[in-house]
Design an enzyme around this catalytic site. Structure first.
Site, PDB file in Angstrom:
ATOM      1  N   ASP A   1      37.047  46.292  48.037  1.00  0.00           N
ATOM      2  CA  ASP A   1      36.371  46.254  46.734  1.00  0.00           C
ATOM      3  C   ASP A   1      35.163  47.194  46.711  1.00  0.00           C
ATOM      4  OD1 ASP A   1      37.189  44.753  44.536  1.00  0.00           O
ATOM      5  OD2 ASP A   1      36.584  42.848  45.429  1.00  0.00           O
TER       6      ASP A   1
ATOM      7  N   LYS B   1      47.306  41.931  40.854  1.00  0.00           N
ATOM      8  CA  LYS B   1      47.006  42.633  42.111  1.00  0.00           C
ATOM      9  C   LYS B   1      48.123  42.380  43.130  1.00  0.00           C
ATOM     10  CE  LYS B   1      42.051  42.551  41.292  1.00  0.00           C
ATOM     11  NZ  LYS B   1      40.756  41.860  41.413  1.00  0.00           N
TER      12      LYS B   1
ATOM     13  N   GLN C   1      37.993  37.304  44.743  1.00  0.00           N
ATOM     14  CA  GLN C   1      37.892  37.505  43.298  1.00  0.00           C
ATOM     15  C   GLN C   1      36.591  36.898  42.763  1.00  0.00           C
ATOM     16  OE1 GLN C   1      39.963  39.348  41.510  1.00  0.00           O
ATOM     17  NE2 GLN C   1      39.107  38.900  39.502  1.00  0.00           N
TER      18      GLN C   1
HETATM   19  N1  GUN Z   1      36.277  40.372  39.055  1.00  0.00           N
HETATM   20  C1  GUN Z   1      36.378  41.282  38.064  1.00  0.00           C
HETATM   21  N2  GUN Z   1      36.618  42.503  38.582  1.00  0.00           N
HETATM   22  C2  GUN Z   1      36.652  42.358  39.915  1.00  0.00           C
HETATM   23  C3  GUN Z   1      36.872  43.258  40.993  1.00  0.00           C
HETATM   24  O1  GUN Z   1      37.057  44.471  40.828  1.00  0.00           O
HETATM   25  N3  GUN Z   1      36.847  42.717  42.235  1.00  0.00           N
HETATM   26  C4  GUN Z   1      36.613  41.396  42.448  1.00  0.00           C
HETATM   27  N4  GUN Z   1      36.586  40.957  43.697  1.00  0.00           N
HETATM   28  N5  GUN Z   1      36.403  40.532  41.473  1.00  0.00           N
HETATM   29  C5  GUN Z   1      36.425  41.017  40.220  1.00  0.00           C
END
Ligand code: GUN
Length: 283
Positions: free
Chosen positions: A119, A52, A96
């Protein structure tokens, strides 16, 4: 033989468009900023977060990653989120998941300002989506919608069958399909005779997390098959929820794993961050 939907190429096109938009925003005085917070040492989560960060920087987004040890307290994390909520350089906040067991994910998600919730997990944004209002949509299902749009596959009047009912993928995929005027069925682990239902689908969105769960027998000839799964098979090879080799003989179009939905998820995170920065700049 199905057409293969190239998520990697679509993601690249969108990122190029975003970069141009970011260049223009920078010239006008706004640099979109994304803060990612990770707690603990789960290797897969760290890989995602690094990816990311790299993707953000590649297109000119200002990116911060805050890494904390597994014993970081809930209180300290909530304080960090609050600090980022008030930070004028930050337009998107992503914590996350999963978080260590001693931290309530609900409490942390609730603490993120809905205006910075790129998100799309905050109940305010989920609620807005349910009532058909513009908000931040969860990145994976939103990426699926963008991908279909780019492939000129309209959902208007189509029967979309979603397999999986998670808050992050299944439920929002169903709601976004509905928003695009599809007729929607949600199936899950307790659904009886899944194949009888999926065989009626014009579009199947598979988000179950079980390798090769959806086979050619589940599909109507010509159906569009979207595979959200990221699994490892017995040989440790990356595979989706769809048995690609059999399904591609029946489907009209299909996403591969890897190179299908996966690259779209981070792309939509970048998209949402730019969208948020634009909204802040317009205030
Ligand atoms: N863990 C797995 N996929 C995601 C996501 O799209 N966002 C977040 N914050 N955590 C994740």
């Amino acid at each position: 033989m199905a057409a293969i939907i190239d998520g990697k190429a679509i993601a690249k096109d969108i990122r190029t468009e975003l970069k141009e938009e970011i260049d223009a925003m920078k010239a006008a005085g706004t640099t979109p900023g994304l803060a990612v917070v990770i707690v603990g040492d789960d290797p897969a989560s760290h890989t995602y977060v690094n990816s990311k960060e790299k993707s953000s920087k590649e297109i000119g987004i200002y990116s911060e990653v805050h890494r904390f040890p597994a014993d970081f307290t809930e209180e300290a994390l909530l304080e960090k989120v609050d600090e980022l909520n008030r930070d004028k350089n930050i337009h998107g906040i992503l914590v996350q998941l999963p978080l260590p067991k001693h931290i309530s994910e609900d409490k942390v998600i609730d603490a993120i300002s809905p205006e910075k919730d790129v998100d799309g997990f905050h109940p305010v944004n989920v609620g807005k989506m349910v009532i058909g209002k513009d908000s931040f949509y969860s990145c994976t299902p939103y990426g699926i919608m963008k991908m279909l749009e780019k492939e000129h596959i309209s959902l208007e009047g189509k029967h979309v069958v979603v397999i999986g009912r998670s808050n992050i993928v299944g439920k929002p995929a169903a709601l976004l399909s509905l928003m695009n005027n599809a007729t929607v069925t949600i199936c899950h682990s307790r659904t009886k005779d899944l194949a009888a239902i999926t065989r009626q689908a014009d579009v199947v969105i598979a988000a179950v997390g079980i390798p090769n769960y959806v086979t050619a027998d589940h599909l109507k000839p010509g159906a569009v098959v979207i595979d959200v799964g990221i699994n490892r098979n017995e040989e440790g090879k990356l595979c989706g929820d769809v048995d690609f080799n059999s399904a591609k003989e029946v489907a009209g179009a299909i996403t591969p794993v890897p190179g299908g939905v996966g690259p779209m998820t981070i792309t939509m995170l970048l998209y949402n961050t730019v969208k948020s920065a634009k909204a802040f700049a317009a205030k």
